[in-house]
Scaffold this motif. Structure first.
Motif, PDB file in Angstrom:
ATOM      1  N   TYR A   8      29.063  20.418 -16.344  1.00 20.51           N
ATOM      2  CA  TYR A   8      29.380  18.991 -16.364  1.00 20.51           C
ATOM      3  C   TYR A   8      29.999  18.526 -17.671  1.00 20.51           C
ATOM      4  O   TYR A   8      30.350  17.362 -17.808  1.00 20.51           O
ATOM      5  N   LYS A   9      30.159  19.427 -18.634  1.00 17.78           N
ATOM      6  CA  LYS A   9      30.699  19.052 -19.934  1.00 17.78           C
ATOM      7  C   LYS A   9      32.100  18.450 -19.823  1.00 17.78           C
ATOM      8  O   LYS A   9      32.388  17.415 -20.421  1.00 17.78           O
ATOM      9  N   ALA A  10      32.966  19.067 -19.058  1.00 15.38           N
ATOM     10  CA  ALA A  10      34.338  18.567 -18.926  1.00 15.38           C
ATOM     11  C   ALA A  10      34.357  17.169 -18.318  1.00 15.38           C
ATOM     12  O   ALA A  10      35.069  16.280 -18.797  1.00 15.38           O
ATOM     13  N   ALA A  11      33.559  16.969 -17.281  1.00 14.39           N
ATOM     14  CA  ALA A  11      33.500  15.646 -16.646  1.00 14.39           C
ATOM     15  C   ALA A  11      32.946  14.610 -17.620  1.00 14.39           C
ATOM     16  O   ALA A  11      33.428  13.472 -17.670  1.00 14.39           O
ATOM     17  N   VAL A  14      35.678  13.677 -20.150  1.00 14.65           N
ATOM     18  CA  VAL A  14      36.669  12.781 -19.552  1.00 14.65           C
ATOM     19  C   VAL A  14      36.104  11.361 -19.479  1.00 14.65           C
ATOM     20  O   VAL A  14      36.782  10.390 -19.831  1.00 14.65           O
ATOM     21  N   GLN A  15      34.863  11.244 -19.042  1.00 14.49           N
ATOM     22  CA  GLN A  15      34.235   9.927 -18.929  1.00 14.49           C
ATOM     23  C   GLN A  15      34.084   9.273 -20.303  1.00 14.49           C
ATOM     24  O   GLN A  15      34.332   8.081 -20.465  1.00 14.49           O
ATOM     25  N   ARG A  16      33.696  10.058 -21.307  1.00 13.57           N
ATOM     26  CA  ARG A  16      33.534   9.525 -22.659  1.00 13.57           C
ATOM     27  C   ARG A  16      34.869   9.003 -23.191  1.00 13.57           C
ATOM     28  O   ARG A  16      34.942   7.921 -23.779  1.00 13.57           O
ATOM     29  N   VAL A  19      35.754   5.716 -21.411  1.00 14.24           N
ATOM     30  CA  VAL A  19      34.960   4.592 -21.912  1.00 14.24           C
ATOM     31  C   VAL A  19      35.435   4.187 -23.310  1.00 14.24           C
ATOM     32  O   VAL A  19      35.541   2.996 -23.621  1.00 14.24           O
ATOM     33  N   ALA A  20      35.766   5.163 -24.136  1.00 18.54           N
ATOM     34  CA  ALA A  20      36.258   4.862 -25.483  1.00 18.54           C
ATOM     35  C   ALA A  20      37.585   4.095 -25.413  1.00 18.54           C
ATOM     36  O   ALA A  20      37.795   3.141 -26.173  1.00 18.54           O
ATOM     37  N   SER A  21      38.465   4.479 -24.500  1.00 14.91           N
ATOM     38  CA  SER A  21      39.745   3.779 -24.342  1.00 14.91           C
ATOM     39  C   SER A  21      39.531   2.357 -23.853  1.00 14.91           C
ATOM     40  O   SER A  21      40.168   1.416 -24.332  1.00 14.91           O
ATOM     41  N   LYS A  22      38.631   2.200 -22.908  1.00 10.10           N
ATOM     42  CA  LYS A  22      38.324   0.865 -22.376  1.00 10.10           C
ATOM     43  C   LYS A  22      37.734  -0.018 -23.472  1.00 10.10           C
ATOM     44  O   LYS A  22      38.146  -1.166 -23.655  1.00 10.10           O
ATOM     45  N   ASN A  23      36.779   0.527 -24.215  1.00 12.39           N
ATOM     46  CA  ASN A  23      36.159  -0.241 -25.295  1.00 12.39           C
ATOM     47  C   ASN A  23      37.165  -0.591 -26.383  1.00 12.39           C
ATOM     48  O   ASN A  23      37.127  -1.690 -26.940  1.00 12.39           O
ATOM     49  N   GLY A  24      38.065   0.333 -26.677  1.00 10.88           N
ATOM     50  CA  GLY A  24      39.097   0.066 -27.672  1.00 10.88           C
ATOM     51  C   GLY A  24      40.013  -1.072 -27.248  1.00 10.88           C
ATOM     52  O   GLY A  24      40.357  -1.940 -28.052  1.00 10.88           O
ATOM     53  N   LEU A  25      40.395  -1.076 -25.977  1.00 10.78           N
ATOM     54  CA  LEU A  25      41.251  -2.143 -25.456  1.00 10.78           C
ATOM     55  C   LEU A  25      40.524  -3.483 -25.490  1.00 10.78           C
ATOM     56  O   LEU A  25      41.083  -4.490 -25.930  1.00 10.78           O
ATOM     57  N   GLU A  26      39.276  -3.495 -25.045  1.00 10.42           N
ATOM     58  CA  GLU A  26      38.503  -4.743 -25.071  1.00 10.42           C
ATOM     59  C   GLU A  26      38.355  -5.261 -26.493  1.00 10.42           C
ATOM     60  O   GLU A  26      38.548  -6.449 -26.760  1.00 10.42           O
ATOM     61  N   SER A  27      38.024  -4.383 -27.401  1.00 15.68           N
ATOM     62  CA  SER A  27      37.825  -4.765 -28.793  1.00 15.68           C
ATOM     63  C   SER A  27      39.107  -5.330 -29.397  1.00 15.68           C
ATOM     64  O   SER A  27      39.094  -6.389 -30.034  1.00 15.68           O
ATOM     65  N   TYR A  28      40.211  -4.637 -29.197  1.00 20.11           N
ATOM     66  CA  TYR A  28      41.490  -5.089 -29.741  1.00 20.11           C
ATOM     67  C   TYR A  28      41.867  -6.455 -29.159  1.00 20.11           C
ATOM     68  O   TYR A  28      42.295  -7.352 -29.883  1.00 20.11           O
ATOM     69  N   THR A  29      41.675  -6.606 -27.859  1.00 20.22           N
ATOM     70  CA  THR A  29      42.032  -7.857 -27.197  1.00 20.22           C
ATOM     71  C   THR A  29      41.225  -9.024 -27.757  1.00 20.22           C
ATOM     72  O   THR A  29      41.786 -10.062 -28.121  1.00 20.22           O
ATOM     73  N   PHE A  30      39.921  -8.848 -27.850  1.00 15.82           N
ATOM     74  CA  PHE A  30      39.091  -9.945 -28.347  1.00 15.82           C
ATOM     75  C   PHE A  30      39.303 -10.191 -29.838  1.00 15.82           C
ATOM     76  O   PHE A  30      39.218 -11.335 -30.296  1.00 15.82           O
ATOM     77  N   LYS A  72      41.828   6.427 -18.228  1.00 11.94           N
ATOM     78  CA  LYS A  72      42.073   6.341 -19.672  1.00 11.94           C
ATOM     79  C   LYS A  72      43.521   5.960 -19.968  1.00 11.94           C
ATOM     80  O   LYS A  72      43.786   5.109 -20.819  1.00 11.94           O
ATOM     81  N   GLU A  73      44.448   6.574 -19.271  1.00  8.24           N
ATOM     82  CA  GLU A  73      45.866   6.323 -19.517  1.00  8.24           C
ATOM     83  C   GLU A  73      46.240   4.870 -19.241  1.00  8.24           C
ATOM     84  O   GLU A  73      47.096   4.298 -19.922  1.00  8.24           O
ATOM     85  N   GLU A  74      45.604   4.262 -18.238  1.00  6.67           N
ATOM     86  CA  GLU A  74      45.889   2.864 -17.917  1.00  6.67           C
ATOM     87  C   GLU A  74      45.398   1.941 -19.032  1.00  6.67           C
ATOM     88  O   GLU A  74      46.087   0.987 -19.407  1.00  6.67           O
ATOM     89  N   PHE A  75      44.206   2.224 -19.556  1.00  5.63           N
ATOM     90  CA  PHE A  75      43.689   1.422 -20.669  1.00  5.63           C
ATOM     91  C   PHE A  75      44.604   1.554 -21.882  1.00  5.63           C
ATOM     92  O   PHE A  75      44.925   0.563 -22.544  1.00  5.63           O
ATOM     93  N   GLU A  76      45.031   2.783 -22.161  1.00  2.00           N
ATOM     94  CA  GLU A  76      45.914   3.019 -23.304  1.00  2.00           C
ATOM     95  C   GLU A  76      47.260   2.320 -23.112  1.00  2.00           C
ATOM     96  O   GLU A  76      47.821   1.765 -24.063  1.00  2.00           O
ATOM     97  N   HIS A  77      47.782   2.342 -21.890  1.00  2.77           N
ATOM     98  CA  HIS A  77      49.050   1.675 -21.596  1.00  2.77           C
ATOM     99  C   HIS A  77      48.941   0.170 -21.861  1.00  2.77           C
ATOM    100  O   HIS A  77      49.816  -0.419 -22.504  1.00  2.77           O
TER     101      HIS A  77
END
Length: 130
Positions: A8-11, A14-16, A19-30, A72-77
């Motif tokens: 399960y390490k690879a999965a 990917v999830q980590r 989540v990091a990309s999503k959090n980065g986008l939220e943080s930058y936006t706010f 992840k790619e969508e959050f980064e975009h």
């Protein structure tokens, strides 16, 4: 058990990253919303520029609310798209203000250079203090 963890390490990786990309986008936006709403910037930022940033931030927040499970790619975009709007405006703002708001354009007083008193004093140095 070790085999399961490796399986399960690879999965998990990917999830980590997602989540990091999503959090980065939220943080930058706010952070951008908070920056343009800051009272210290009143009058330094045109209403047009402020509105551009606010509109794009609200668009991203709305998208985030509807796409919590995006990849992840969508959050980064979306972060890159937001940065395309915000970075030129914020750069122009800071260049016009002579540095970061609330900051000291010349840097921190006493930072770098020689130690006060010419050095070689008998006072303890940081390394000597417990």
């Amino acid at each position: 058990m070790v085999q399961e963890a490796e399986q399960y390490k690879a999965a998990n990786d990917v999830q980590r990253d997602k989540v990091a990309s999503k959090n980065g986008l939220e943080s930058y936006t706010f952070n951008m919303k908070s920056t343009v709403e800051d009272e210290k910037l009143k009058g330094k930022l045109s209403n047009e520029d402020k509105q551009k940033i606010m509109d794009k931030c609200n668009e991203v927040i709305s998208w985030l609310d509807k796409n919590q499970s995006a990849e992840k790619e969508e959050f980064e975009h979306h972060q890159k798209e937001l940065e395309k709007v915000c970075n030129p405006i914020i750069t122009k703002l800071y260049q016009g203000a002579g540095g970061m708001p609330g900051g000291m354009p010349g840097g921190m007083p006493g930072a770098g250079g020689a130690t006060p008193g010419g050095g070689g004093s008998s006072e303890p140095t940081i390394e000597e203090v417990d």
